[in-house]
Design a protein around this motif. Structure first.
Motif, PDB file in Angstrom:
ATOM      1  N   LYS A 262       0.989  -1.264  -0.070  1.00  0.00           N
ATOM      2  CA  LYS A 262       0.106  -0.017  -0.242  1.00  0.00           C
ATOM      3  C   LYS A 262       0.784   1.323  -0.006  1.00  0.00           C
ATOM      4  O   LYS A 262       0.305   2.403   0.015  1.00  0.00           O
ATOM      5  N   GLY A 263       2.067   0.999  -0.114  1.00  0.00           N
ATOM      6  CA  GLY A 263       3.010   2.282  -0.025  1.00  0.00           C
ATOM      7  C   GLY A 263       3.405   3.095   1.241  1.00  0.00           C
ATOM      8  O   GLY A 263       3.454   4.000   1.299  1.00  0.00           O
ATOM      9  N   LEU A 264       2.796   2.217   2.273  1.00  0.00           N
ATOM     10  CA  LEU A 264       2.871   2.901   3.611  1.00  0.00           C
ATOM     11  C   LEU A 264       4.210   2.627   4.133  1.00  0.00           C
ATOM     12  O   LEU A 264       4.465   3.609   5.197  1.00  0.00           O
ATOM     13  N   ALA A 265       5.294   1.990   3.714  1.00  0.00           N
ATOM     14  CA  ALA A 265       6.434   1.788   4.346  1.00  0.00           C
ATOM     15  C   ALA A 265       7.548   1.475   2.899  1.00  0.00           C
ATOM     16  O   ALA A 265       7.099   1.357   1.883  1.00  0.00           O
ATOM     17  N   LYS A 266       8.792   2.215   3.323  1.00  0.00           N
ATOM     18  CA  LYS A 266       9.563   2.124   2.247  1.00  0.00           C
ATOM     19  C   LYS A 266      10.059   0.679   1.669  1.00  0.00           C
ATOM     20  O   LYS A 266      10.516   0.239   2.627  1.00  0.00           O
ATOM     21  N   LYS A 267      10.329   0.381   0.588  1.00  0.00           N
ATOM     22  CA  LYS A 267      10.661  -1.011   0.111  1.00  0.00           C
ATOM     23  C   LYS A 267      12.127  -1.196   0.176  1.00  0.00           C
ATOM     24  O   LYS A 267      12.594  -2.329   0.224  1.00  0.00           O
ATOM     25  N   THR A 268      12.942  -0.129   0.520  1.00  0.00           N
ATOM     26  CA  THR A 268      14.356  -0.179   0.365  1.00  0.00           C
ATOM     27  C   THR A 268      14.984   0.307   1.743  1.00  0.00           C
ATOM     28  O   THR A 268      14.332   0.894   2.466  1.00  0.00           O
ATOM     29  N   PHE A 269      16.321  -0.437   1.967  1.00  0.00           N
ATOM     30  CA  PHE A 269      16.589  -0.141   3.304  1.00  0.00           C
ATOM     31  C   PHE A 269      18.079  -0.023   3.262  1.00  0.00           C
ATOM     32  O   PHE A 269      18.888  -0.584   2.434  1.00  0.00           O
ATOM     33  N   THR A 270      18.316   1.070   3.894  1.00  0.00           N
ATOM     34  CA  THR A 270      19.969   1.506   3.934  1.00  0.00           C
ATOM     35  C   THR A 270      20.418   0.912   5.249  1.00  0.00           C
ATOM     36  O   THR A 270      20.231   1.340   6.381  1.00  0.00           O
ATOM     37  N   PRO A 271      21.474  -0.103   5.259  1.00  0.00           N
ATOM     38  CA  PRO A 271      22.004  -0.305   6.459  1.00  0.00           C
ATOM     39  C   PRO A 271      22.699   0.621   7.204  1.00  0.00           C
ATOM     40  O   PRO A 271      23.588   1.621   6.736  1.00  0.00           O
ATOM     41  N   GLY A 272      22.493   0.798   8.616  1.00  0.00           N
ATOM     42  CA  GLY A 272      23.093   1.691   9.477  1.00  0.00           C
ATOM     43  C   GLY A 272      21.595   2.512   9.788  1.00  0.00           C
ATOM     44  O   GLY A 272      22.078   3.744  10.546  1.00  0.00           O
ATOM     45  N   TYR A 273      20.772   2.510   9.026  1.00  0.00           N
ATOM     46  CA  TYR A 273      19.463   3.560   9.004  1.00  0.00           C
ATOM     47  C   TYR A 273      19.169   3.702  10.639  1.00  0.00           C
ATOM     48  O   TYR A 273      18.989   2.817  11.170  1.00  0.00           O
ATOM     49  N   ASP A 274      19.058   4.854  11.106  1.00  0.00           N
ATOM     50  CA  ASP A 274      18.396   5.152  12.463  1.00  0.00           C
ATOM     51  C   ASP A 274      17.250   5.726  12.286  1.00  0.00           C
ATOM     52  O   ASP A 274      17.208   7.229  11.797  1.00  0.00           O
ATOM     53  N   VAL A 275      15.926   5.426  12.559  1.00  0.00           N
ATOM     54  CA  VAL A 275      14.674   5.990  12.637  1.00  0.00           C
ATOM     55  C   VAL A 275      14.503   7.266  13.345  1.00  0.00           C
ATOM     56  O   VAL A 275      13.793   8.173  13.125  1.00  0.00           O
ATOM     57  N   THR A 276      15.379   7.675  14.560  1.00  0.00           N
ATOM     58  CA  THR A 276      15.233   8.710  15.387  1.00  0.00           C
ATOM     59  C   THR A 276      15.050   9.943  14.732  1.00  0.00           C
ATOM     60  O   THR A 276      14.041  10.727  15.337  1.00  0.00           O
ATOM     61  N   LYS A 277      15.817  10.360  13.824  1.00  0.00           N
ATOM     62  CA  LYS A 277      15.639  11.869  13.218  1.00  0.00           C
ATOM     63  C   LYS A 277      14.593  11.948  12.428  1.00  0.00           C
ATOM     64  O   LYS A 277      13.706  12.771  12.553  1.00  0.00           O
ATOM     65  N   ASP A 278      13.890  10.807  11.717  1.00  0.00           N
ATOM     66  CA  ASP A 278      12.717  10.852  10.948  1.00  0.00           C
ATOM     67  C   ASP A 278      11.357  10.707  11.751  1.00  0.00           C
ATOM     68  O   ASP A 278      10.698  11.322  11.561  1.00  0.00           O
ATOM     69  N   PHE A 279      11.715  10.078  13.148  1.00  0.00           N
ATOM     70  CA  PHE A 279      10.570  10.075  13.853  1.00  0.00           C
ATOM     71  C   PHE A 279      10.442  11.574  14.315  1.00  0.00           C
ATOM     72  O   PHE A 279       9.484  12.109  14.650  1.00  0.00           O
ATOM     73  N   GLY A 280      11.435  12.258  14.754  1.00  0.00           N
ATOM     74  CA  GLY A 280      11.374  13.502  15.290  1.00  0.00           C
ATOM     75  C   GLY A 280      11.060  14.565  14.265  1.00  0.00           C
ATOM     76  O   GLY A 280      10.157  15.420  14.588  1.00  0.00           O
TER      77      GLY A 280
END
Length: 413
Positions: free
Chosen positions: A238-256
């Motif tokens: 449904k396009g609600l989550a990103k299909k690609t992943f970058t190793p080392g990604y930290d969600v903290t900043k995007d959550f903020g």
């Protein structure tokens, strides 16, 4: 190992000198706990740097026991342990990540736990069960991790939702509402790569499924597993989550920033968010993972093990007892923010006043399930992650589960 406060944490503590010839015991005659001796302990990650202060307190009570703590990076510990076992130069004790237990049980390297001294009833059930193989416990739970749902309450209200999601349906509805209200992604969900299994197992358990069935065989193509794969896949479809992943990604900043206003993770993220994104303090909540049949997360963390090769098993038992008492566990929580595995520790002041987020993790630990101690866990997890990668890109969940089941059957003996 499942405790990942951030990607860098697991690999931060590097062993600068760890000669096998000086790290352990010879496995000769046993030394009584009341005799003068040195007890060698390996501890990983942040725990390795913080444990010495705790063992210094232990030594005050047991002046005849000198505790030598060696910090070991999570990135190198597996090979160090395998080499030490092969050379019969293990430490006396070690911290061991929950998903490592199966392999080292299979290597016949661990001393069985004395269940007259350590009682399963003192610990959260899943923390104990992750150390049990064929009815025998090989580790004593030290600290626990489990997963819960973090979500931005302020952005949810702007999107027209003022209630915490408690079901799968409500969780997907909130993700859609976030995105409709302007979020780049409705939720953060790891689609592939190492660790992706951690984004899916709570769906499996909440659907009533198991990784390993009662017959001892994988259960990855069960109706519950297929339902869990399908629900998880829905976020990508449904396009609600990103299909690609970058190793080392930290969600903290995007959550903020609100780009990814919802995700599932462990207790350490509370401190990370409050430290790194103070502008959203009071604007997010942590709630149990949403339910299908039940709300059921999974337990990670670490246990304390004693090696069969140790000549200091009595002293190791004394230190293990000390580290797992309610008061010591509460002090360890204050120092490390690691959730106590001993249930009574949660009645200590340090935890009773911990707020709503801590209460959520306590609730989750009460009902969480163990990751079974599989000898080939790394290969098993990699197979699950490979299936998740395919499903996130649009592969049929049922067909993928069927293929995964065949692969997994070859990894469980």
């Amino acid at each position: 190992m499942t405790r990942t406060k951030s990607v860098s944490v697991a690999a931060t503590v590097v062993v600068t000198a760890l000669a096998l010839t000086s790290c352990g015991s010879s496995g000769g005659a046993q030394v009584g706990a009341d005799k003068k001796q040195t007890l060698t302990v390996w501890a990983m990650g942040e725990e390795g740097t913080r444990l010495k202060a705790v063992t210094d307190e232990f030594t005050k009570q047991h002046p005849n026991i000198t505790v030598k703590v060696t910090p070991v990076g999570w990135d190198v510990v597996h090979q160090k342990l395998v080499s030490a076992i092969a050379a019969k130069k293990t430490p006396d004790m070690a911290q061991m990540g929950s998903t490592m237990m199966g392999e080292f049980i299979a290597l016949d390297a661990l001393e069985p736990v004395d269940t007259k001294t350590f009682k399963k009833s003192d610990f959260f059930p899943a923390t104990w069960d992750s150390n049990v193989k064929d009815g025998t416990a090989y580790g004593v739970p030290w600290y626990a991790d489990t997963r819960a749902l973090y979500y931005r309450t302020d952005l949810a209200k702007k999107a027209g939702i003022d209630k915490a999601p408690s079901t799968w349906k409500e969780q997907q509805a909130l993700a859609a509402a976030y995105q409709k209200a302007g979020a780049e992604w409705g939720t953060d969900l790891q689609p592939s790569s190492t660790g992706a299994w951690q984004s899916w197992v709570q769906y499996l358990y909440s659907a009533g499924g198991e990784l390993i069935g009662k017959d001892g065989e994988p259960a990855l193509d069960s109706p519950a597993a297929i339902r869990a794969f399908t629900e998880w896949a829905g976020y990508f479809k449904k396009g609600l989550a990103k299909k690609t992943f970058t190793p080392g990604y930290d969600v903290t900043k995007d959550f903020g920033s609100g780009k990814r206003p919802m995700f599932q993770s462990g207790p350490w993220m509370v401190a990370n968010i409050d430290d790194q994104q103070p502008q959203i303090k009071g604007k997010y909540k942590v709630v149990p993972v949403p339910a299908d049949k039940t709300s059921t997360s999974w337990v990670g963390g670490a246990s304390l093990v004693t090696f069969k090769n140790s000549a200091h098993k009595a002293a190791a038992e004394e230190l293990t007892q000390y580290l797992t008492t309610p008061k010591t566990q509460a002090k360890w929580y204050e120092a490390d923010k690691a959730l106590p595995a001993n249930k009574a520790a949660w009645d200590e002041p340090a935890l009773k006043g911990g707020g709503d987020s801590l209460a959520t993790f306590k609730t989750s630990l009460d009902t969480a399930k163990a990751i079974p101690p599989l000898e080939k866990w790394n290969e098993f997890a990699a197979a699950v992650e490979g299936a998740l990668a395919k499903i996130s890109q649009g592969a049929d969940p049922a067909a993928t589960a069927k293929a995964l089941q065949k692969t997994a059957e070859g990894l469980v003996g």
